[in-house]
Design a protein around this motif. Structure first.
Motif: not given
Length: 104
Positions: A25-34, A36-46
């Motif tokens: 599950e993606p966390e809330e995006v505050i800064g940079e993001s990636v 992946i598929g149809r979801r937007t993930y915070p870059v640090k989570q990835v």
């Protein structure tokens, strides 16, 4: 693709990243993001998931470079709406810098 994140070499593939992020599950995006598929993930989570390292051990830039080279869509930091600030005239700014007059 071979890349270095936090001084450690990793052999990453697009399919491998997709498999690692499946079901996460993606966390809330505050800064940079990636994306992946149809979801937007915070870059640090990835980065944490694909490297299995603590988020403090690598920079967002290292992960962004790797994800971009693998062909993922990366986005920079989201700018927050600017709050309305009152601009001071030069006289008001100088008065503020001098402080308030002393009362007798």
């Amino acid at each position: 693709m071979r890349c270095v994140i936090a001084r450690f070499p990793f052999d990453l593939t697009k399919a491998g990243v997709l498999e690692s992020m499946k079901g996460i599950e993606p966390e809330e995006v505050i800064g940079e993001s990636v994306i992946i598929g149809r979801r937007t993930y915070p870059v640090k989570q990835v980065g944490q998931i694909i490297t299995r390292q603590d988020r403090r051990d690598f920079t967002a830039g290292e992960v962004l470079r790797a994800m971009t080279r693998l062909g993922f869509t990366c986005r920079g930091s989201i700018s927050r709406p600017a709050t309305a600030t009152r601009t001071l005239s030069p006289l008001q700014r100088a008065s503020a810098m001098l402080g308030t007059p002393a009362t007798a």
